[in-house]
Design a protein around this motif. Structure first.
Motif, mmCIF file in Angstrom:
data_model
loop_
_atom_site.group_PDB
_atom_site.id
_atom_site.type_symbol
_atom_site.label_atom_id
_atom_site.label_comp_id
_atom_site.label_asym_id
_atom_site.label_seq_id
_atom_site.Cartn_x
_atom_site.Cartn_y
_atom_site.Cartn_z
ATOM 1 N N GLY A 45 0.756 -1.082 -0.214
ATOM 2 C CA GLY A 45 0.057 -0.055 0.095
ATOM 3 C C GLY A 45 1.150 1.406 0.131
ATOM 4 N N ALA A 46 0.142 2.393 -0.310
ATOM 5 C CA ALA A 46 0.955 3.718 -0.480
ATOM 6 C C ALA A 46 1.787 3.779 0.867
ATOM 7 C CB ALA A 46 -0.061 4.876 -1.003
ATOM 8 N N VAL A 47 1.043 3.891 2.092
ATOM 9 C CA VAL A 47 1.580 4.212 3.265
ATOM 10 C C VAL A 47 2.738 3.156 3.580
ATOM 11 C CG1 VAL A 47 1.284 4.236 5.719
ATOM 12 C CG2 VAL A 47 -0.570 5.274 4.184
ATOM 13 N N GLN A 48 2.469 2.107 3.553
ATOM 14 C CA GLN A 48 3.443 1.155 3.817
ATOM 15 C C GLN A 48 4.810 1.519 2.925
ATOM 16 O OE1 GLN A 48 0.212 0.376 3.337
ATOM 17 N NE2 GLN A 48 -0.185 -0.833 4.837
ATOM 18 N N ILE B 156 5.076 8.390 11.796
ATOM 19 C CA ILE B 156 4.046 7.892 12.775
ATOM 20 C C ILE B 156 2.899 7.847 11.381
ATOM 21 C CG2 ILE B 156 2.050 8.777 14.395
ATOM 22 C CD1 ILE B 156 4.132 10.787 14.995
ATOM 23 N N THR B 157 2.042 6.541 11.561
ATOM 24 C CA THR B 157 0.991 6.469 10.757
ATOM 25 C C THR B 157 -0.239 6.462 11.076
ATOM 26 O OG1 THR B 157 1.147 3.979 10.984
ATOM 27 C CG2 THR B 157 2.553 5.022 9.306
ATOM 28 N N ASP B 158 -1.111 7.159 10.379
ATOM 29 C CA ASP B 158 -2.632 7.122 10.878
ATOM 30 C C ASP B 158 -3.369 5.867 10.426
ATOM 31 O OD1 ASP B 158 -5.048 9.314 11.400
ATOM 32 O OD2 ASP B 158 -5.717 7.647 9.795
ATOM 33 N N VAL B 159 -3.917 5.166 11.572
ATOM 34 C CA VAL B 159 -4.396 3.992 11.486
ATOM 35 C C VAL B 159 -6.091 4.227 11.454
ATOM 36 C CG1 VAL B 159 -4.937 1.690 12.542
ATOM 37 C CG2 VAL B 159 -2.846 2.775 12.288
ATOM 38 N N LEU C 91 -8.273 -2.955 12.228
ATOM 39 C CA LEU C 91 -7.598 -1.959 12.449
ATOM 40 C C LEU C 91 -6.246 -2.478 13.153
ATOM 41 C CD1 LEU C 91 -10.123 0.204 14.605
ATOM 42 C CD2 LEU C 91 -8.974 0.871 12.293
ATOM 43 N N ALA C 92 -6.186 -3.679 13.825
ATOM 44 C CA ALA C 92 -5.184 -4.393 14.259
ATOM 45 C C ALA C 92 -4.144 -4.658 13.057
ATOM 46 C CB ALA C 92 -5.546 -5.468 15.099
ATOM 47 N N SER D 26 0.514 -4.060 9.869
ATOM 48 C CA SER D 26 1.167 -3.611 8.566
ATOM 49 C C SER D 26 2.007 -2.566 8.432
ATOM 50 C CB SER D 26 0.122 -3.645 7.282
ATOM 51 O OG SER D 26 -0.320 -2.360 7.336
ATOM 52 N N HIS D 27 1.661 -1.402 9.179
ATOM 53 C CA HIS D 27 2.562 -0.224 9.281
ATOM 54 C C HIS D 27 3.787 -0.447 10.126
ATOM 55 C CE1 HIS D 27 -1.256 2.527 8.832
ATOM 56 N NE2 HIS D 27 -0.903 1.827 7.552
ATOM 57 N N ALA D 28 3.690 -1.179 11.068
ATOM 58 C CA ALA D 28 4.944 -1.568 12.032
ATOM 59 C C ALA D 28 5.925 -2.407 11.133
ATOM 60 C CB ALA D 28 4.339 -2.427 13.223
ATOM 61 N N GLU D 29 5.245 -3.420 10.633
ATOM 62 C CA GLU D 29 5.907 -4.411 9.499
ATOM 63 C C GLU D 29 6.931 -3.454 8.539
ATOM 64 O OE1 GLU D 29 5.593 -7.599 10.383
ATOM 65 O OE2 GLU D 29 7.256 -7.927 9.232
#
Ligand code: PBG
Length: 328
Positions: free
Chosen positions: A97-100, A116-119, A151-152, A157-160
């Motif tokens: 994804g774009a954020v990842q 920081i990523t918006d979830v 959400l989890a 996926s952002h943490a990854e």
């Protein structure tokens, strides 16, 4: 006149004395810069209601990210747009994804910058709501617990991808706990949670919804975001998020909620963040463009007020400009 006459003006007479007695000092360290990332290549799309703010494709991020770091701003908050929207907002947790991809890009271009990523799901769902929608006839419900699982997955996926903090902005009950569990269960114990703890159903998000293409297609968000009339309830939201494992508590928007920021600062030991949102930015820009207010002074006055009210951290589209103004 009583003697001695009260002369408060002695403390205002010169710039030197004003500097000495100043109670609130803004610094680049106070700010986080929100950024919008879109799919595709070679894209830098202006956002009409937010002059100076753009949506970038990942390959266009590097120069901006460098500017943020050079201005001394400690971190960015990333929002993403998907290629495709669906009922469950599946692209929010796509590895590519774009954020990842943006997280990886920012980390490689400016390793010291906090990411920081918006979830949330609203930019990713076909209906524009922040969770799973259950419809019955003319009414609908945003289903709380089924949304937590999604959400989890988004947070994971952002943490990854390498995010330092995740920032849930959906306002489902129990999301901080669900996200903390998921992160801890996948080896991301060091990834923090900046919770949009007291987030109001606000008209000030208007320009953002254009930027993130995230306006709800029916109904509104008032069954999950807070009623602007409530301040005590904000403290209950914040207490719960703190208990569930939030590392930083946020109030959003900032300007119409300075009392909430102040109360939060007094009540909690955790860092308090405030989000100076898109509509607050747009109002200043619109008035400044017409010459109705001095844009730079208004910007600094507003940011000072948010800090004076008790915010330790300010998320603001002014971050880079304000940091530069302060360093001069
Ligand atoms: C997503 C989200 C919103 C904002 C941040 N995360 C919009 C909304 O809740 O509709 C608003 C940010 C801004 O206005 O600058 N849920």
């Amino acid at each position: 006149m009583p003697f001695p006459a009260t002369r408060l003006r002695r403390l205002r007479g010169t710039e030197s004395i004003r500097r000495l007695v100043r109670e609130t000092r803004l610094a680049p360290d106070d700010f986080i810069y929100p950024m919008f990332v879109q799919p595709g290549r070679g894209k830098k799309t202006p956002i009409a209601a937010m002059p100076g703010v753009h949506r970038y494709s990942v390959d266009r991020l590097a120069p901006v990210v460098r500017e943020v770091a050079e201005a001394g701003v400690p971190g960015v908050l990333l929002f993403g747009l998907p290629r495709r929207k669906d009922e469950r907002g599946s692209e929010a947790f796509a590895r590519d994804g774009a954020v990842q991809a943006a997280v990886r890009e920012v980390k490689s271009r400016a390793p010291g910058l906090l990411v920081i990523t918006d979830v949330c799901l609203c930019a990713y769902t076909s209906h524009g709501h922040c969770g799973i929608v259950r419809r019955s006839g003319r009414s609908f419900e945003v289903a709380n617990d089924p949304t937590l699982e999604l959400l989890a997955r988004v947070a994971e996926s952002h943490a990854e991808a390498g995010a330092d903090f995740v920032a849930p902005s959906d306002m489902m009950d129990g999301r901080v706990r669900a996200i903390r569990r998921a992160l801890d269960g996948t080896g991301h114990e060091n990834v923090g949670i900046l919770s949009y703890a007291a987030k109001y159903a606000s008209a000030f998000y208007g320009p953002f919804r254009e930027a993130a293409d995230s306006a709800p297609h029916f109904g509104d968000r008032s069954s999950y975001q807070m009623d602007p009339a409530n301040a005590r309830e904000a403290l209950r939201e914040m207490a719960l998020d703190a208990e569930e494992g939030a590392d930083i508590l946020m109030v959003k928007p900032a300007l119409a909620y300075l009392d909430v920021i102040h109360a939060a600062r007094k009540r909690f030991d955790l860092p308090i963040a405030a989000y100076n949102v898109s509509g607050e930015y747009a109002m200043v820009e619109a008035a400044a463009q017409r010459g109705w207010v001095d844009g730079e002074r208004t910007m600094l006055e507003i940011l000072t007020a948010i800090k004076r009210a008790g915010a330790d951290i300010i998320l603001t589209y002014f971050a880079v400009r304000a940091a530069r103004a302060l360093e001069m």
